[in-house]
Design an enzyme around this catalytic site. Structure first.
Site, PDB file in Angstrom:
ATOM      1  NE  ARG A   1     -10.705   2.116   4.894  1.00 14.75           N
ATOM      2  CZ  ARG A   1     -11.908   1.315   4.594  1.00 14.75           C
ATOM      3  NH1 ARG A   1     -13.079   1.381   5.285  1.00 14.75           N
ATOM      4  NH2 ARG A   1     -11.353   0.267   3.848  1.00 14.75           N
TER       5      ARG A   1
ATOM      6  NE  ARG B   1      -4.365  -0.269   2.309  1.00 10.29           N
ATOM      7  CZ  ARG B   1      -5.307  -1.115   2.486  1.00 10.29           C
ATOM      8  NH1 ARG B   1      -4.852  -2.626   2.492  1.00 10.29           N
ATOM      9  NH2 ARG B   1      -6.668  -0.935   2.648  1.00 10.29           N
TER      10      ARG B   1
HETATM   11  P1  ADP Z   1     -10.098  -2.213   2.214  1.00 13.97           P
HETATM   12  O1  ADP Z   1     -10.307  -3.818   1.768  1.00 13.97           O
HETATM   13  O2  ADP Z   1     -11.464  -1.467   2.468  1.00 13.97           O
HETATM   14  O3  ADP Z   1      -9.111  -1.528   1.277  1.00 13.97           O
HETATM   15  P2  ADP Z   1      -8.171  -3.439   4.058  1.00 13.97           P
HETATM   16  O4  ADP Z   1      -9.220  -4.642   4.739  1.00 13.97           O
HETATM   17  O5  ADP Z   1      -7.420  -3.802   2.793  1.00 13.97           O
HETATM   18  O6  ADP Z   1      -9.439  -2.237   3.471  1.00 13.97           O
HETATM   19  O7  ADP Z   1      -7.706  -2.583   5.022  1.00 13.97           O
HETATM   20  C1  ADP Z   1      -8.348  -2.037   6.268  1.00 13.97           C
HETATM   21  C2  ADP Z   1      -7.237  -1.395   6.939  1.00 13.97           C
HETATM   22  O8  ADP Z   1      -6.011  -2.384   7.768  1.00 13.97           O
HETATM   23  C3  ADP Z   1      -6.673   0.089   6.391  1.00 13.97           C
HETATM   24  O9  ADP Z   1      -7.487   0.848   6.399  1.00 13.97           O
HETATM   25  C4  ADP Z   1      -5.354  -0.216   7.124  1.00 13.97           C
HETATM   26  O10 ADP Z   1      -5.308   0.489   8.417  1.00 13.97           O
HETATM   27  C5  ADP Z   1      -5.052  -1.652   7.362  1.00 13.97           C
HETATM   28  N1  ADP Z   1      -3.785  -2.175   6.307  1.00 13.97           N
HETATM   29  C6  ADP Z   1      -4.351  -3.042   5.692  1.00 13.97           C
HETATM   30  N2  ADP Z   1      -3.280  -3.260   4.863  1.00 13.97           N
HETATM   31  C7  ADP Z   1      -2.412  -2.461   4.982  1.00 13.97           C
HETATM   32  C8  ADP Z   1      -0.998  -2.313   4.413  1.00 13.97           C
HETATM   33  N3  ADP Z   1      -0.632  -2.998   3.529  1.00 13.97           N
HETATM   34  N4  ADP Z   1      -0.096  -1.406   5.099  1.00 13.97           N
HETATM   35  C9  ADP Z   1      -0.674  -0.523   6.206  1.00 13.97           C
HETATM   36  N5  ADP Z   1      -2.210  -0.795   6.725  1.00 13.97           N
HETATM   37  C10 ADP Z   1      -2.988  -1.575   6.163  1.00 13.97           C
END
Ligand code: ADP
Ligand code: ADP
Ligand code: ZN
Length: 217
Positions: free
Chosen positions: A171, A88
């Site tokens: 987000r 990310r």
């Molecule tokens: P979505 O599917 O809605 O994009 P995720 O479930 O992937 O959301 O992620 C939810 C949260 O988990 C993010 O908003 C962040 O806080 C954390 N997160 C997930 N993946 C990462 C990552 N690769 N780096 C940092 N934080 C992460």
């Protein structure tokens, strides 16, 4: 097959990941799911991660990178994997490249699920998830068969705490600032493929399959 799923929150990464993982028999690795599991089990990682998830901010790179390296080191990842929600940040992408390089490997493709911003808010505020098995539904676009119950494991589905309108907006800002640059990063490596993420879930999956067919043999 080593695949990364890219796209804004709500693009449908988790939804498509379930299908891809089944079709190609590769493990679906979702950093969001890993964090949520730790939060619900109140592990030290969960306690730390919760502060960030609740506010729609990213968990720090060093924490996240180590978790993914650990996970990718497991036996079931030998033949390939599907990363959903990682990398990310450019920092995470570089760490992943280095980790794979050291093993003489590289990703086959970073698949961007492209969905216009206007559609995202409705997708996310209508999302319902299963806390037990991670399945994702939508009150309008992909409802559970029995109201409120997961189709797969019959647990009660819930709305994620970070799927409220104001956290979703934060987000999306985080995505623009920190994750969007990865599109250029993988384009430069000639590893980017783009799939139109609008339309029915199954239609999107057909496009995903077409796209993967030409990339991964
Ligand atoms: P979505 O599917 O809605 O994009 P995720 O479930 O992937 O959301 O992620 C939810 C949260 O988990 C993010 O908003 C962040 O806080 C954390 N997160 C997930 N993946 C990462 C990552 N690769 N780096 C940092 N934080 C992460
Ligand atoms: P991400 O993992 O990228 O955050 P999800 O797969 O959880 O996204 O999808 C976000 C929401 O949008 C969920 O409620 C899901 O059911 C719904 N959704 C996914 N794909 C589609 C689609 N093609 N059309 C309409 N809604 C969708
Ligand atoms: Zn379930």
């Amino acid at each position: 097959m080593k695949i990364i799923l890219l796209g804004p929150p709500g693009a449908g990464k988790g939804t498509q990941a379930k299908f891809i993982s089944e079709e190609y028999s590769i493990p679906h690795i979702s950093t969001g799911d890993i964090f949520r599991k730790n939060i619900s089990e109140k592990t030290p990682l969960g306690v730390e991660a919760k502060k960030y998830l609740d506010n729609g901010q990213l968990v720090p790179d060093e924490v996240t990178i180590n978790i993914v390296k650990d996970r990718l080191g497991k036996d079931d990842c030998k033949e390939g994997f599907l990363l959903d929600g990682f990398p990310r940040t450019v920092n995470q992408a570089e760490a992943l490249d280095l980790f794979l390089n050291n093993k003489g490997q590289k990703i086959d493709t970073a698949l961007l699920i492209d969905v216009p911003k206007e559609l995202i808010l409705e997708r996310m505020t209508g999302r319902r998830v299963c806390p037990s098995c991670g399945a994702s539904y939508h009150v309008k676009f992909n409802p559970t068969k029995v109201e409120g119950k997961c189709d797969v494991c019959h647990s009660d589905v819930i709305q994620r705490k970070d799927d409220t309108e104001s956290t979703v907006k934060d987000r999306l800002d985080v995505y623009d600032e920190q994750t969007q640059p990865l599109i250029g990063y993988y384009k430069k490596q000639k590893a980017l493929s783009i799939v139109d993420g609008t339309g029915e879930i199954n239609e999107v999956f057909q496009r995903v399959k077409e796209s993967l067919k030409s990339i991964c043999k």
